[in-house]
Design a protein around this motif. Structure first.
Motif, PDB file in Angstrom:
ATOM      1  N   MET A 239      -5.977  20.203   8.746  1.00  0.00           N
ATOM      2  CA  MET A 239      -6.759  21.011   7.514  1.00  0.00           C
ATOM      3  C   MET A 239      -5.394  21.637   6.909  1.00  0.00           C
ATOM      4  O   MET A 239      -4.424  22.325   7.425  1.00  0.00           O
ATOM      5  N   GLU A 240      -5.594  21.718   5.557  1.00  0.00           N
ATOM      6  CA  GLU A 240      -4.431  22.318   4.521  1.00  0.00           C
ATOM      7  C   GLU A 240      -4.298  23.645   4.588  1.00  0.00           C
ATOM      8  O   GLU A 240      -5.552  24.452   4.430  1.00  0.00           O
ATOM      9  N   PRO A 241      -3.252  24.446   5.159  1.00  0.00           N
ATOM     10  CA  PRO A 241      -3.167  25.927   5.466  1.00  0.00           C
ATOM     11  C   PRO A 241      -3.273  26.547   3.782  1.00  0.00           C
ATOM     12  O   PRO A 241      -3.642  27.684   3.918  1.00  0.00           O
ATOM     13  N   HIS A 242      -3.183  25.792   2.594  1.00  0.00           N
ATOM     14  CA  HIS A 242      -3.265  26.568   1.589  1.00  0.00           C
ATOM     15  C   HIS A 242      -4.712  26.647   0.898  1.00  0.00           C
ATOM     16  O   HIS A 242      -4.936  27.258  -0.219  1.00  0.00           O
ATOM     17  N   PHE A 243      -5.502  26.137   1.608  1.00  0.00           N
ATOM     18  CA  PHE A 243      -7.155  25.937   1.141  1.00  0.00           C
ATOM     19  C   PHE A 243      -7.872  26.125   1.899  1.00  0.00           C
ATOM     20  O   PHE A 243      -7.632  25.981   3.280  1.00  0.00           O
ATOM     21  N   ILE A 244      -9.234  26.809   1.637  1.00  0.00           N
ATOM     22  CA  ILE A 244     -10.529  26.943   2.416  1.00  0.00           C
ATOM     23  C   ILE A 244     -11.236  25.656   2.005  1.00  0.00           C
ATOM     24  O   ILE A 244     -11.571  25.830   0.805  1.00  0.00           O
ATOM     25  N   HIS A 245     -11.550  24.910   3.124  1.00  0.00           N
ATOM     26  CA  HIS A 245     -12.622  23.732   2.821  1.00  0.00           C
ATOM     27  C   HIS A 245     -13.925  24.195   3.363  1.00  0.00           C
ATOM     28  O   HIS A 245     -14.215  24.862   4.122  1.00  0.00           O
ATOM     29  N   HIS A 246     -15.001  23.487   2.495  1.00  0.00           N
ATOM     30  CA  HIS A 246     -16.320  23.216   2.955  1.00  0.00           C
ATOM     31  C   HIS A 246     -16.742  21.966   2.711  1.00  0.00           C
ATOM     32  O   HIS A 246     -16.677  21.458   1.719  1.00  0.00           O
ATOM     33  N   PRO A 247     -17.707  21.574   3.477  1.00  0.00           N
ATOM     34  CA  PRO A 247     -17.991  19.952   3.259  1.00  0.00           C
ATOM     35  C   PRO A 247     -18.701  20.053   1.934  1.00  0.00           C
ATOM     36  O   PRO A 247     -18.670  18.853   1.188  1.00  0.00           O
ATOM     37  N   TYR A 248     -19.492  20.935   1.610  1.00  0.00           N
ATOM     38  CA  TYR A 248     -20.365  20.759   0.327  1.00  0.00           C
ATOM     39  C   TYR A 248     -19.486  20.712  -0.925  1.00  0.00           C
ATOM     40  O   TYR A 248     -19.583  20.156  -1.754  1.00  0.00           O
ATOM     41  N   LEU A 249     -18.670  21.784  -0.731  1.00  0.00           N
ATOM     42  CA  LEU A 249     -17.657  21.827  -1.700  1.00  0.00           C
ATOM     43  C   LEU A 249     -16.651  20.576  -1.803  1.00  0.00           C
ATOM     44  O   LEU A 249     -16.307  20.216  -3.078  1.00  0.00           O
ATOM     45  N   ASP A 250     -16.194  20.096  -0.743  1.00  0.00           N
ATOM     46  CA  ASP A 250     -15.546  18.950  -0.826  1.00  0.00           C
ATOM     47  C   ASP A 250     -16.276  17.695  -1.435  1.00  0.00           C
ATOM     48  O   ASP A 250     -15.555  16.805  -2.029  1.00  0.00           O
ATOM     49  N   SER A 251     -17.538  17.674  -1.098  1.00  0.00           N
ATOM     50  CA  SER A 251     -18.231  16.646  -1.982  1.00  0.00           C
ATOM     51  C   SER A 251     -18.388  16.766  -3.513  1.00  0.00           C
ATOM     52  O   SER A 251     -18.576  15.780  -4.211  1.00  0.00           O
ATOM     53  N   LEU A 252     -18.008  18.110  -3.857  1.00  0.00           N
ATOM     54  CA  LEU A 252     -18.093  18.264  -5.503  1.00  0.00           C
ATOM     55  C   LEU A 252     -16.556  18.351  -5.841  1.00  0.00           C
ATOM     56  O   LEU A 252     -16.296  18.650  -7.074  1.00  0.00           O
ATOM     57  N   ASN A 253     -15.415  17.743  -5.000  1.00  0.00           N
ATOM     58  CA  ASN A 253     -14.105  17.804  -5.432  1.00  0.00           C
ATOM     59  C   ASN A 253     -13.824  19.361  -5.837  1.00  0.00           C
ATOM     60  O   ASN A 253     -12.710  19.330  -6.483  1.00  0.00           O
ATOM     61  N   LEU A 254     -14.377  20.343  -4.950  1.00  0.00           N
ATOM     62  CA  LEU A 254     -13.807  21.636  -5.144  1.00  0.00           C
ATOM     63  C   LEU A 254     -13.272  22.104  -4.020  1.00  0.00           C
ATOM     64  O   LEU A 254     -13.659  22.028  -2.858  1.00  0.00           O
ATOM     65  N   VAL A 255     -12.310  22.946  -3.944  1.00  0.00           N
ATOM     66  CA  VAL A 255     -11.579  23.948  -2.843  1.00  0.00           C
ATOM     67  C   VAL A 255     -11.306  25.234  -3.350  1.00  0.00           C
ATOM     68  O   VAL A 255     -11.439  25.662  -4.355  1.00  0.00           O
ATOM     69  N   VAL A 256     -11.186  25.973  -2.132  1.00  0.00           N
ATOM     70  CA  VAL A 256     -10.882  27.377  -2.535  1.00  0.00           C
ATOM     71  C   VAL A 256      -9.318  27.755  -1.970  1.00  0.00           C
ATOM     72  O   VAL A 256      -8.858  27.326  -1.010  1.00  0.00           O
ATOM     73  N   ASN A 257      -8.752  28.457  -3.126  1.00  0.00           N
ATOM     74  CA  ASN A 257      -7.413  28.585  -2.734  1.00  0.00           C
ATOM     75  C   ASN A 257      -7.213  29.877  -1.715  1.00  0.00           C
ATOM     76  O   ASN A 257      -8.029  31.100  -1.961  1.00  0.00           O
TER      77      ASN A 257
END
Length: 261
Positions: A1-19
């Motif tokens: 998992m990338e340390p610079h981002f917070i991922h969520h499966p649903y957001l990933d499906s929308l190509n969105l990520v949290v800084n």
């Protein structure tokens, strides 16, 4: 998992990520910040193929759970790279923190904000980011990025350079006095520092300490706190005068002259 981002499966499906640092949403393909209230509109305008999987209630619950900021943050620089946003080639103002990607904009800025200073022929190159490429206000404002050293290859190269400098330490401590007068700068000819350092039997570190700026902990620091900035400003203004200085004057300044001693 990338340390610079917070991922969520649903957001990933929308190509969105949290800084992870500033807790704002970023679109991965567009490399720009997205306010949660503008996420659906962004998909409609840029990624319509993903709109069928968008559920506003589910999206709101996830962004609330991840504590995503409701509005995009205002960022100023220079600062380290903000992950999730695009990085641009830019030019930085010599006299303030403003950066632009187009020379025309930089000239307009200089004419409005620094009209009392001659306009430079060139501006320094730098890297820059912005929250969004469209819209108005601070979200489109560029800020300067100080690029961090990449892990791995860059750190290994730095370690190699440090090792080589250690091996060359003794040679670097030796004061070399050129025999050809043309290799000695006018500054050295005037101060005769090279001659004094050659005959003064002291380690190079002690000689450098005699002319170094006071350390921050020094009692004299209050008298010299702005000296570095003043010298830098004087140097930058002197460099800008080179292009407008007569060639004969430049030749005289760069030639040995007993009167200057």
């Amino acid at each position: 998992m990338e340390p610079h981002f917070i991922h969520h499966p649903y957001l990933d499906s929308l190509n969105l990520v949290v800084n992870a640092e500033l807790c704002f949403l970023a679109c991965q393909p567009c490399r720009e910040g997205i306010a949660p209230t503008a996420a659906r509109a962004h998909l409609v305008n840029k990624h319509a193929e993903l709109l069928r999987t968008f559920d506003q209630a589910h999206f709101d619950a996830i962004t609330s759970q991840l504590q995503v900021t409701p509005t995009l943050p205002t960022i100023t620089g220079p600062r380290a790279m903000v992950h999730g946003l695009a990085v641009f080639d830019a030019m930085g103002c010599t006299f303030c923190s403003m950066v632009y990607t187009k020379p025309k904009k930089m000239k307009e800025h200089h004419g409005l904000q620094h009209a009392h200073i001659p306009m430079p022929q060139h501006w320094r190159s730098c890297k820059a980011q912005r929250m969004k490429p469209e819209g108005a206000g601070t979200l489109r404002q560029l800020w300067e990025v100080t690029m961090e050293a990449r892990e791995g290859e860059d750190s290994r190269e730095k370690a190699l350079v440090d090792e080589l400098l250690k091996e060359l330490d003794q040679q670097l401590k030796t004061v070399q006095v050129p025999t050809d007068g043309r290799l000695i700068t006018p500054w050295l000819l005037t101060t005769r520092w090279n001659e004094w350092a050659k005959w003064f039997k002291k380690p190079t570190e002690e000689l450098c300490a005699l002319v170094s700026l006071p350390r921050p902990s020094s009692a004299e620091d209050e008298h010299y706190s702005t000296l570095s900035d003043s010298i830098r400003s004087y140097f930058e203004e002197a460099v800008m005068l080179i292009d407008t200085t007569d060639e004969l004057v430049l030749q005289r300044l760069n030639s040995p002259d007993p009167a200057k001693e």
